[in-house]
Design a protein around this motif. Structure first.
Motif, mmCIF file in Angstrom:
data_model
loop_
_atom_site.group_PDB
_atom_site.id
_atom_site.type_symbol
_atom_site.label_atom_id
_atom_site.label_comp_id
_atom_site.label_asym_id
_atom_site.label_seq_id
_atom_site.Cartn_x
_atom_site.Cartn_y
_atom_site.Cartn_z
ATOM 1 N N PHE A 116 73.570 23.279 15.686
ATOM 2 C CA PHE A 116 73.717 23.723 14.298
ATOM 3 C C PHE A 116 74.883 24.696 14.189
ATOM 4 O O PHE A 116 75.051 25.575 15.038
ATOM 5 N N THR A 117 75.674 24.546 13.129
ATOM 6 C CA THR A 117 76.768 25.488 12.880
ATOM 7 C C THR A 117 76.633 26.190 11.529
ATOM 8 O O THR A 117 77.398 27.103 11.239
ATOM 9 N N THR A 118 75.678 25.769 10.711
ATOM 10 C CA THR A 118 75.455 26.428 9.417
ATOM 11 C C THR A 118 74.150 27.219 9.404
ATOM 12 O O THR A 118 73.829 27.851 8.406
ATOM 13 N N LEU A 119 73.420 27.186 10.491
ATOM 14 C CA LEU A 119 72.110 27.839 10.555
ATOM 15 C C LEU A 119 72.225 29.357 10.529
ATOM 16 O O LEU A 119 71.321 30.049 10.054
ATOM 17 N N THR A 120 73.340 29.904 11.026
ATOM 18 C CA THR A 120 73.476 31.355 11.163
ATOM 19 C C THR A 120 74.327 31.972 10.057
ATOM 20 O O THR A 120 74.940 33.021 10.253
ATOM 21 N N LYS A 121 74.369 31.337 8.913
ATOM 22 C CA LYS A 121 75.065 31.938 7.770
ATOM 23 C C LYS A 121 74.128 32.939 7.095
ATOM 24 O O LYS A 121 73.050 32.574 6.646
ATOM 25 N N GLY A 122 74.536 34.179 7.031
ATOM 26 C CA GLY A 122 73.717 35.203 6.395
ATOM 27 C C GLY A 122 72.839 35.936 7.384
ATOM 28 O O GLY A 122 72.088 35.314 8.136
ATOM 29 N N GLU A 123 72.947 37.263 7.406
ATOM 30 C CA GLU A 123 72.149 38.055 8.333
ATOM 31 C C GLU A 123 70.699 38.145 7.864
ATOM 32 O O GLU A 123 70.396 37.985 6.689
ATOM 33 N N GLY A 124 69.801 38.385 8.810
ATOM 34 C CA GLY A 124 68.391 38.529 8.473
ATOM 35 C C GLY A 124 67.496 37.925 9.532
ATOM 36 O O GLY A 124 67.950 37.482 10.593
ATOM 37 N N ASP A 125 66.201 37.917 9.233
ATOM 38 C CA ASP A 125 65.193 37.342 10.125
ATOM 39 C C ASP A 125 64.681 36.042 9.518
ATOM 40 O O ASP A 125 64.326 35.995 8.333
ATOM 41 N N TYR A 126 64.607 35.007 10.338
ATOM 42 C CA TYR A 126 64.286 33.676 9.837
ATOM 43 C C TYR A 126 63.282 32.973 10.747
ATOM 44 O O TYR A 126 63.060 33.374 11.895
ATOM 45 N N LEU A 127 62.696 31.905 10.198
ATOM 46 C CA LEU A 127 61.880 30.976 10.968
ATOM 47 C C LEU A 127 62.551 29.612 10.904
ATOM 48 O O LEU A 127 63.060 29.214 9.856
ATOM 49 N N LEU A 128 62.550 28.906 12.019
ATOM 50 C CA LEU A 128 63.091 27.549 12.066
ATOM 51 C C LEU A 128 61.975 26.603 12.473
ATOM 52 O O LEU A 128 61.225 26.886 13.409
ATOM 53 N N GLN A 129 61.866 25.484 11.758
ATOM 54 C CA GLN A 129 60.792 24.533 12.026
ATOM 55 C C GLN A 129 61.328 23.110 11.934
ATOM 56 O O GLN A 129 62.203 22.807 11.124
ATOM 57 N N ALA A 130 60.801 22.239 12.793
ATOM 58 C CA ALA A 130 61.230 20.840 12.836
ATOM 59 C C ALA A 130 60.125 19.938 12.299
ATOM 60 O O ALA A 130 58.946 20.140 12.590
ATOM 61 N N PHE A 131 60.519 18.930 11.520
ATOM 62 C CA PHE A 131 59.611 17.932 10.961
ATOM 63 C C PHE A 131 60.057 16.564 11.479
ATOM 64 O O PHE A 131 61.137 16.091 11.121
ATOM 65 N N PHE A 132 59.253 15.946 12.316
ATOM 66 C CA PHE A 132 59.616 14.661 12.915
ATOM 67 C C PHE A 132 58.934 13.528 12.165
ATOM 68 O O PHE A 132 57.716 13.398 12.179
ATOM 69 N N HIS A 133 59.747 12.706 11.499
ATOM 70 C CA HIS A 133 59.251 11.535 10.770
ATOM 71 C C HIS A 133 59.254 10.364 11.761
ATOM 72 O O HIS A 133 60.215 9.603 11.849
ATOM 73 N N SER A 134 58.175 10.244 12.508
ATOM 74 C CA SER A 134 58.163 9.402 13.702
ATOM 75 C C SER A 134 57.837 7.942 13.449
ATOM 76 O O SER A 134 58.153 7.084 14.270
ATOM 77 N N SER A 135 57.193 7.650 12.331
ATOM 78 C CA SER A 135 56.616 6.318 12.163
ATOM 79 C C SER A 135 57.648 5.274 11.754
ATOM 80 O O SER A 135 58.375 5.457 10.770
ATOM 81 N N PRO A 136 57.714 4.153 12.483
ATOM 82 C CA PRO A 136 58.583 3.052 12.058
ATOM 83 C C PRO A 136 57.922 2.175 11.000
ATOM 84 O O PRO A 136 58.532 1.218 10.518
#
Length: 274
Positions: A116-136
């Motif tokens: 990621f290169t846009t994830l660190t725009k802006g100072e502060g405390d954050y949470l990052l979470q992944a959503f996997f759409h696994s079903s074909p």
């Protein structure tokens, strides 16, 4: 006594006809586990983030699922102070096949890194979470979206370079990185943003130095600068002419109708529709 028996039978019939059961059904066990890890917890603003998504088959059976890529995995950054969610896109190549189907054997896993290169725009405390759409599959056969636990990250201070709105290293910083490599001043510089053989961006920087060679000609140096990592990727031929830049058309990333979440864990951005 007879009236009570008749009443009990009547209630059972009504419940059955309504699709209810006197005996609670067991929830279908989770088939997949999604695990998100990041390379560290504290970043400078504009610094790249390397995150890894691992998917584990929790069953003993082989299952069909989609491969991990920028289309099948969605990422959300949640601002802890404001509660504002933001979908963030990882770096991906136009040449990479998307939403391909894979087989995962029982109790085995697969993983993939995302940059990621846009994830660190802006100072502060954050949470990052992944959503996997696994079903074909779609419809009743579709598997619920698998959600990772949220990971904490903090952004403070600034990296020694700037990026544009797309997360691409600025031209001036690419030239500066090339000049720092040669350790000498240049009387002429050319920098062109290109798409390389992997389908990713490069800054192609050519420098004409103030130094002369044995024949008295100015020395030329050229480099491909990785605009995501803000680093030299490799040296280039300094005598080749730069191509004219043409903005490529981005790959179409179709939106889903709704985010079909799994029950555990709860999403950090529950109100964001996909």
């Amino acid at each position: 006594m007879l009236r009570k028996l008749v009443l009990a039978v009547f209630v059972a019939v009504v419940l059955f006809c309504c699709g209810c059961s006197l005996f609670p059904k067991k929830a279908k066990p989770e088939e997949l586990l999604c695990i998100l890890t990041i390379d560290k917890m504290t970043y400078l603003s504009n610094e790249p983030v390397l995150a890894t998504v691992r998917v584990q088959n929790l069953t003993n059976e082989e299952i069909s699922l989609l491969n991990l890529d920028a289309r099948t995995v969605s990422f959300y950054r949640l601002n802890e102070s404001t509660g504002e969610p933001l979908e963030v896109m990882p770096v991906y190549s136009e040449k990479e096949p998307m939403s391909t189907v894979a087989k995962l054997k029982g109790l085995e896993g697969m993983e993939r890194p995302f940059l990621f290169t846009t994830l660190t725009k802006g100072e502060g405390d954050y949470l990052l979470q992944a959503f996997f759409h696994s079903s074909p599959f779609h419809g009743k056969k579709a598997r619920p979206t698998v959600i990772s636990e949220a990971k904490k990250l903090s952004i403070a201070g600034r990296a020694p370079y700037e990026r544009d709105a797309k997360g691409i290293l600025m031209k001036e910083d690419a030239i500066r990185i090339a000049k720092e490599k040669v350790g000498d001043s240049a009387e002429f510089t050319t920098a062109t943003l290109i798409i390389n053989e992997a389908g990713l961006y490069d800054w192609w920087v050519t420098l004409v130095l103030n130094k002369k060679d044995a024949q008295g000609q100015p020395i030329r140096k050229a480099y491909f600068i990785n605009p995501y990592l803000a680093a030299i990727r490799k040296e280039a031929n300094p005598w080749l002419a730069h191509p004219r830049w043409k903005e490529p058309q981005p790959a179409v990333m179709f939106k889903r109708d709704a985010m079909n979440e799994s029950n555990i864990p709860l999403p950090a951005a529950p109100n964001v529709k996909k």
